[in-house]
Design an enzyme around this catalytic site. Structure first.
Site, mmCIF file in Angstrom:
data_model
loop_
_atom_site.group_PDB
_atom_site.id
_atom_site.type_symbol
_atom_site.label_atom_id
_atom_site.label_comp_id
_atom_site.label_asym_id
_atom_site.label_seq_id
_atom_site.Cartn_x
_atom_site.Cartn_y
_atom_site.Cartn_z
ATOM 1 C CG ASN A 121 14.287 -18.858 42.018
ATOM 2 O OD1 ASN A 121 14.516 -19.783 41.246
ATOM 3 N ND2 ASN A 121 13.327 -17.971 41.805
ATOM 4 C CD1 TRP A 122 20.875 -20.389 41.845
ATOM 5 C CD2 TRP A 122 21.842 -21.861 40.462
ATOM 6 N NE1 TRP A 122 22.123 -20.668 42.347
ATOM 7 C CE2 TRP A 122 22.738 -21.574 41.524
ATOM 8 C CE3 TRP A 122 22.235 -22.766 39.489
ATOM 9 C CZ2 TRP A 122 23.999 -22.157 41.617
ATOM 10 C CZ3 TRP A 122 23.492 -23.351 39.578
ATOM 11 C CH2 TRP A 122 24.359 -23.048 40.628
ATOM 12 C CD GLU B 202 10.877 -14.506 37.952
ATOM 13 O OE1 GLU B 202 11.434 -15.620 37.871
ATOM 14 O OE2 GLU B 202 11.437 -13.494 38.415
ATOM 15 C CB SER C 23 16.381 -6.294 45.042
ATOM 16 O OG SER C 23 15.825 -6.276 43.736
ATOM 17 N N GLY D 239 17.288 -14.399 44.331
ATOM 18 C CA GLY D 239 17.413 -14.759 42.921
ATOM 19 C C GLY D 239 18.818 -14.473 42.412
ATOM 20 N N GLY D 240 18.976 -13.317 41.780
ATOM 21 C CA GLY D 240 20.227 -12.969 41.110
ATOM 22 C C GLY D 240 21.476 -13.167 41.964
HETATM 23 C C1 PEP Z 1 13.430 -14.352 43.270
HETATM 24 O O1 PEP Z 1 13.625 -14.771 42.154
HETATM 25 O O2 PEP Z 1 12.701 -14.975 44.034
HETATM 26 C C2 PEP Z 1 14.085 -13.107 43.671
HETATM 27 C C3 PEP Z 1 13.824 -12.615 44.851
HETATM 28 O O3 PEP Z 1 14.943 -12.526 42.767
HETATM 29 P P1 PEP Z 1 15.996 -11.334 43.049
HETATM 30 O O4 PEP Z 1 16.716 -11.679 44.338
HETATM 31 O O5 PEP Z 1 16.896 -11.356 41.870
HETATM 32 O O6 PEP Z 1 15.201 -10.083 43.201
#
Ligand code: PEP
Length: 243
Positions: free
Chosen positions: A9-10, A91, A203, A224-225
């Site tokens: 997920n960008w 979000e 994470s 995400g990141g």
């Molecule tokens: C996400 O955006 O769904 C997510 C899990 O972000 P991150 O991996 O950055 O925690």
């Protein structure tokens, strides 16, 4: 059983120059034994549509068309080249006040456009600390996942809100408890609930992916990141292939 799924997920990140990261990822994983989904910003979907990976939107409106300035319908995402869409990401729930009924309506819109809905659920830190995680999950599953969900049109992403983008990760036991609980609810409710994929998100990194993928009923990750750079996402894909 369906193939495992590594989903990126960008969020609100990525310009056309960022497509170079996907090209690198494509070269490294052109014969991947797991499904790979990238959800770039909607502005990049059509530029990604010929890639080897599945491409998804990050949100859709519940209506097919109409006076909804700035919104995109599921049909528009499909028309641009998407095969999936995230619904109910925390979000969206927080920033846009989306409740379970809204998420269910968006997921039904996804089905109507032949998109696979990746329906996101997860507790806040306050809910975790007050011991209500499983009841929150039950409410979200009951309210956000439409009756028409099947293993062919739905993926569930368990994403504890407090673990998203924070570097904090639940223990493997905590992940296992929630995933087993979700699996039980899905098999109670849906004839093919045993095959519906359940992703963990929050994470995930190359350094913790293998341990997380070893937990029963973890069928992949929503990242995400660490999905923004090929060098970060690639080890997660490789860990999932080995799981
Ligand atoms: C996400 O955006 O769904 C997510 C899990 O972000 P991150 O991996 O950055 O925690």
């Amino acid at each position: 059983m369906p193939r495992k799924l590594a989903a990126g997920n960008w969020k609100m990140n990525g310009l056309r120059a960022s497509l170079a990261e996907l090209k690198t990822l494509e070269e490294r994983h052109d014969d991947a034994s797991v499904d790979i989904l990238i959800c770039p910003p909607a502005t990049l979907i059509s530029a990604c549509k010929d890639m080897l990976f599945d491409i998804g939107g990050q949100d859709c409106h519940s209506a097919t068309s109409g006076a909804h300035t700035g919104d995109l319908s599921a049909q528009m995402l499909a028309d641009a080249g998407a095969s999936h869409v995230l619904t109910g990401h925390s979000e969206r729930r927080t920033d846009h006040g989306e409740d379970n009924a809204t998420v269910a309506a968006k997921s039904r819109a996804a089905y109507a456009a032949d998109l696979m809905a990746v329906i996101c659920i997860g507790e806040t830190l306050e809910e975790r600390e007050s011991g209500s995680t499983l009841s929150v999950i039950d409410t979200q599953l009951a309210g956000s996942v439409p009756d028409a969900a099947t293993a062919q049109n739905t993926v569930i992403a368990y994403e504890p809100v407090w673990a998203i983008g924070t570097g904090k990760v639940p223990t493997l036991d905590q992940i296992g408890e929630v995933h087993a609980h979700i699996r039980a609810r899905l098999t109670d409710r849906f004839t093919d609930g045993a095959e519906m994929r359940i992703l963990y998100g929050g994470s995930v990194k190359g350094s913790n992916a293998a341990d997380i993928f070893g937990v029963p009923h973890v069928d992949g990750a929503l990242v995400g990141g660490a999905s923004l750079k090929a060098d970060d996402f690639s080890p997660i894909i490789t860990a999932l292939e080995k799981a």
